[in-house]
Design a protein around this motif. Structure first.
Motif, PDB file in Angstrom:
ATOM      1  N   ILE A  59       8.414  53.933 -18.473  1.00 19.55           N
ATOM      2  CA  ILE A  59       9.812  53.762 -18.072  1.00 19.55           C
ATOM      3  C   ILE A  59      10.168  52.281 -18.108  1.00 19.55           C
ATOM      4  O   ILE A  59       9.483  51.459 -17.490  1.00 19.55           O
ATOM      5  CB  ILE A  59      10.051  54.290 -16.639  1.00 19.55           C
ATOM      6  CG1 ILE A  59       9.746  55.786 -16.547  1.00 19.55           C
ATOM      7  CG2 ILE A  59      11.483  53.983 -16.184  1.00 19.55           C
ATOM      8  CD1 ILE A  59       9.847  56.337 -15.118  1.00 19.55           C
ATOM      9  N   THR A 118       6.847  46.590  -8.620  1.00 20.54           N
ATOM     10  CA  THR A 118       6.658  45.183  -8.261  1.00 20.54           C
ATOM     11  C   THR A 118       5.572  45.087  -7.185  1.00 20.54           C
ATOM     12  O   THR A 118       5.420  46.001  -6.363  1.00 20.54           O
ATOM     13  CB  THR A 118       7.954  44.539  -7.730  1.00 20.54           C
ATOM     14  OG1 THR A 118       8.303  45.158  -6.494  1.00 20.54           O
ATOM     15  CG2 THR A 118       9.097  44.705  -8.720  1.00 20.54           C
ATOM     16  N   GLU A 148       2.336  50.851 -13.048  1.00 24.31           N
ATOM     17  CA  GLU A 148       2.024  49.568 -13.701  1.00 24.31           C
ATOM     18  C   GLU A 148       2.374  48.425 -12.760  1.00 24.31           C
ATOM     19  O   GLU A 148       3.518  48.288 -12.336  1.00 24.31           O
ATOM     20  CB  GLU A 148       2.806  49.428 -15.008  1.00 24.31           C
ATOM     21  CG  GLU A 148       2.425  50.489 -16.013  1.00 24.31           C
ATOM     22  CD  GLU A 148       2.873  50.146 -17.437  1.00 24.31           C
ATOM     23  OE1 GLU A 148       3.426  49.058 -17.664  1.00 24.31           O
ATOM     24  OE2 GLU A 148       2.649  50.993 -18.317  1.00 24.31           O
ATOM     25  N   LYS A 202       1.972  41.500 -24.963  1.00 27.91           N
ATOM     26  CA  LYS A 202       2.483  41.263 -26.315  1.00 27.91           C
ATOM     27  C   LYS A 202       2.097  39.886 -26.853  1.00 27.91           C
ATOM     28  O   LYS A 202       1.925  39.705 -28.059  1.00 27.91           O
ATOM     29  CB  LYS A 202       4.004  41.402 -26.258  1.00 27.91           C
ATOM     30  CG  LYS A 202       4.719  41.173 -27.559  1.00 27.91           C
ATOM     31  CD  LYS A 202       6.213  41.469 -27.394  1.00 27.91           C
ATOM     32  CE  LYS A 202       6.926  41.409 -28.746  1.00 27.91           C
ATOM     33  NZ  LYS A 202       6.867  40.073 -29.367  1.00 27.91           N
ATOM     34  N   GLU A 238       4.286  45.627 -33.431  1.00 26.06           N
ATOM     35  CA  GLU A 238       5.392  45.738 -34.383  1.00 26.06           C
ATOM     36  C   GLU A 238       4.932  46.004 -35.812  1.00 26.06           C
ATOM     37  O   GLU A 238       5.728  46.433 -36.641  1.00 26.06           O
ATOM     38  CB  GLU A 238       6.250  44.460 -34.332  1.00 26.06           C
ATOM     39  CG  GLU A 238       6.924  44.271 -32.974  1.00 26.06           C
ATOM     40  CD  GLU A 238       7.766  43.015 -32.863  1.00 26.06           C
ATOM     41  OE1 GLU A 238       7.651  42.138 -33.744  1.00 26.06           O
ATOM     42  OE2 GLU A 238       8.527  42.906 -31.882  1.00 26.06           O
TER      43      GLU A 238
HETATM   44  P1  C2E Z   1       6.633  44.928 -19.538  1.00 25.72           P
HETATM   45  O1  C2E Z   1       6.277  45.943 -18.505  1.00 25.72           O
HETATM   46  O2  C2E Z   1       5.555  44.049 -20.013  1.00 25.72           O
HETATM   47  O3  C2E Z   1       7.291  45.752 -20.711  1.00 25.72           O
HETATM   48  C1  C2E Z   1       7.165  45.424 -22.063  1.00 25.72           C
HETATM   49  C2  C2E Z   1       8.425  44.789 -22.607  1.00 25.72           C
HETATM   50  O4  C2E Z   1       8.238  44.554 -24.009  1.00 25.72           O
HETATM   51  C3  C2E Z   1       9.674  45.637 -22.503  1.00 25.72           C
HETATM   52  O5  C2E Z   1      10.777  44.750 -22.347  1.00 25.72           O
HETATM   53  C4  C2E Z   1       9.744  46.321 -23.866  1.00 25.72           C
HETATM   54  O6  C2E Z   1      11.043  46.757 -24.202  1.00 25.72           O
HETATM   55  C5  C2E Z   1       9.277  45.198 -24.738  1.00 25.72           C
HETATM   56  N1  C2E Z   1       8.672  45.680 -25.972  1.00 25.72           N
HETATM   57  C6  C2E Z   1       7.924  46.786 -26.173  1.00 25.72           C
HETATM   58  N2  C2E Z   1       7.506  46.873 -27.451  1.00 25.72           N
HETATM   59  C7  C2E Z   1       7.997  45.798 -28.087  1.00 25.72           C
HETATM   60  C8  C2E Z   1       7.908  45.319 -29.442  1.00 25.72           C
HETATM   61  O7  C2E Z   1       7.272  45.909 -30.314  1.00 25.72           O
HETATM   62  N3  C2E Z   1       8.550  44.159 -29.715  1.00 25.72           N
HETATM   63  C9  C2E Z   1       9.261  43.472 -28.773  1.00 25.72           C
HETATM   64  N4  C2E Z   1       9.863  42.338 -29.141  1.00 25.72           N
HETATM   65  N5  C2E Z   1       9.362  43.885 -27.494  1.00 25.72           N
HETATM   66  C10 C2E Z   1       8.733  45.038 -27.158  1.00 25.72           C
HETATM   67  P2  C2E Z   1      11.947  45.097 -21.332  1.00 25.72           P
HETATM   68  O8  C2E Z   1      12.279  46.542 -21.428  1.00 25.72           O
HETATM   69  O9  C2E Z   1      13.027  44.094 -21.549  1.00 25.72           O
HETATM   70  O10 C2E Z   1      11.268  44.843 -19.932  1.00 25.72           O
HETATM   71  C11 C2E Z   1      10.857  43.555 -19.561  1.00 25.72           C
HETATM   72  C12 C2E Z   1      10.061  43.590 -18.295  1.00 25.72           C
HETATM   73  O11 C2E Z   1      10.871  44.013 -17.206  1.00 25.72           O
HETATM   74  C13 C2E Z   1       8.915  44.577 -18.332  1.00 25.72           C
HETATM   75  O12 C2E Z   1       7.823  43.977 -18.989  1.00 25.72           O
HETATM   76  C14 C2E Z   1       8.680  44.831 -16.859  1.00 25.72           C
HETATM   77  O13 C2E Z   1       7.852  43.835 -16.298  1.00 25.72           O
HETATM   78  C15 C2E Z   1      10.054  44.684 -16.277  1.00 25.72           C
HETATM   79  N6  C2E Z   1      10.626  46.011 -16.016  1.00 25.72           N
HETATM   80  C16 C2E Z   1      11.231  46.869 -16.873  1.00 25.72           C
HETATM   81  N7  C2E Z   1      11.625  47.981 -16.251  1.00 25.72           N
HETATM   82  C17 C2E Z   1      11.247  47.852 -14.956  1.00 25.72           C
HETATM   83  C18 C2E Z   1      11.355  48.675 -13.787  1.00 25.72           C
HETATM   84  O14 C2E Z   1      11.883  49.802 -13.812  1.00 25.72           O
HETATM   85  N8  C2E Z   1      10.832  48.183 -12.623  1.00 25.72           N
HETATM   86  C19 C2E Z   1      10.222  46.961 -12.569  1.00 25.72           C
HETATM   87  N9  C2E Z   1       9.718  46.559 -11.380  1.00 25.72           N
HETATM   88  N10 C2E Z   1      10.101  46.158 -13.634  1.00 25.72           N
HETATM   89  C20 C2E Z   1      10.600  46.592 -14.820  1.00 25.72           C
END
Ligand code: C2E
Ligand code: CA
Ligand code: CA
Ligand code: CA
Length: 278
Positions: A59, A118, A148, A202, A238
């Motif tokens: 998620i 978190t 996570e 990543k 990617e």
């Molecule tokens: P994360 O948990 O490390 O999630 C991975 C991030 O990398 C996600 O960004 C995802 O969209 C992005 N990503 C996945 N595959 C690729 C790829 O192939 N290329 C690129 N360029 N990016 C990719 P996102 O969705 O912007 O989320 C950023 C961070 O925000 C997440 O890092 C996580 O730490 C946090 N986050 C997202 N949703 C939630 C949530 O519901 N609750 C909490 N507490 N944190 C969240």
């Protein structure tokens, strides 16, 4: 008088500008969006690197604004956390995802749903109770839910965190340590926490096809994970060359744009349907 009129116009202009851009209280805006259910659980599939089989999803929160804009999590998660809204937001996302994905998760008992938690939320008094209730109301097994926890911020109280992770394990939940390698916590932290899954950030996946030292780091993390009986997931994949390099390092699972970006639940279900047929 010309000068006075100009000044007056300027004053009006300023007033008008500040009226038009009047800052809404961002916390009140969060509350409004929570009540209006504007935060949506987008999900990104996780897959087996060797076969491409889908084994679950993570998620990733998105804010769907009424005007159609999609706001990324880093623009609202920190405020949700500091304003005490992260609990409500997290349970809303998980509840919705469990409800919508229940048929798929019952059909495939190995399918795992991951949710980002978190550190402060994890260590809060109500966390385990709230989690149990949320999952119990869905009839999905606790064994199919992964929490996570990021390594970016230090879990303030490692002893407490270790206890919580243990208790979660006894209930069937698995904990994944997120962003491993880019945080500031040491190896002892990984060793002691008792997480079942190690997520390689990543950052290392980006570097793995051009930098020998990234290969060494990933190999080391895989060896460490094996020793600690953890499975390894690589994020941000990617390109197929990255898949090949990760497999060569011993990584078995991953996620990334190569297979799919985070999708709305509707799009994710379509994605699974297409995969099943083909
Ligand atoms: P994360 O948990 O490390 O999630 C991975 C991030 O990398 C996600 O960004 C995802 O969209 C992005 N990503 C996945 N595959 C690729 C790829 O192939 N290329 C690129 N360029 N990016 C990719 P996102 O969705 O912007 O989320 C950023 C961070 O925000 C997440 O890092 C996580 O730490 C946090 N986050 C997202 N949703 C939630 C949530 O519901 N609750 C909490 N507490 N944190 C969240
Ligand atoms: Ca994550
Ligand atoms: Ca991650
Ligand atoms: Ca990450």
């Amino acid at each position: 008088t010309m000068l006075a009129a100009g000044t007056l116009g300027g004053v009006f202009g300023l007033l008008l500008a500040s009226y038009l851009s009047r800052p809404v209280d961002p916390v009140a805006e969060l509350d409004r969006a929570l009540a209006a259910n504007e935060f949506k659980p987008y999900v990104q599939p996780t897959f087996r690197l060797k076969t491409g089989d889908i084994i679950g999803c993570e998620i990733l929160a998105r804010w769907e604004k009424p005007d159609g804009r999609l706001i990324p999590p880093m623009s609202f998660i920190p405020l949700a956390e500091s304003s005490g809204r992260i609990e409500k937001l997290t349970w809303q996302l998980l509840k919705t995802a469990l409800r919508e994905l229940q048929p798929e998760m019952k059909q495939d008992k190995l399918f795992k749903l991951s949710v980002n938690i978190t550190p402060r939320h994890l260590l809060g008094d109500r966390f385990i109770d709230d989690l149990r209730k949320t999952v119990a109301s869905s009839s999905v097994s606790t064994r199919q839910v992964v929490l996570e926890v990021t390594e970016r911020e230090e879990l303030a109280d490692l002893d407490k965190a270790t206890d919580v992770v243990k208790e979660l394990g006894e209930l069937g939940f698995r904990v994944a340590l997120d962003d491993v390698g880019i945080g500031h916590s040491g190896l002892s932290y990984i060793q002691r926490l008792g997480a079942r899954i190690l997520k390689i950030d990543k950052f290392f996946v980006d570097a793995i096809t051009r930098d020998q030292s990234a290969i060494v780091v990933v190999q080391m993390l895989v060896a460490l994970a094996r020793e600690l009986d953890m499975s390894v997931v690589a994020e941000g994949i990617e390109h197929q060359e990255q898949v090949d390099a990760l497999i060569a390092c011993g990584v078995e699972e991953g996620q990334g744009y190569l297979v799919a970006p985070p999708l709305s639940l509707g799009r994710f279900k379509q994605f699974l349907d297409v995969r099943r047929v083909s």
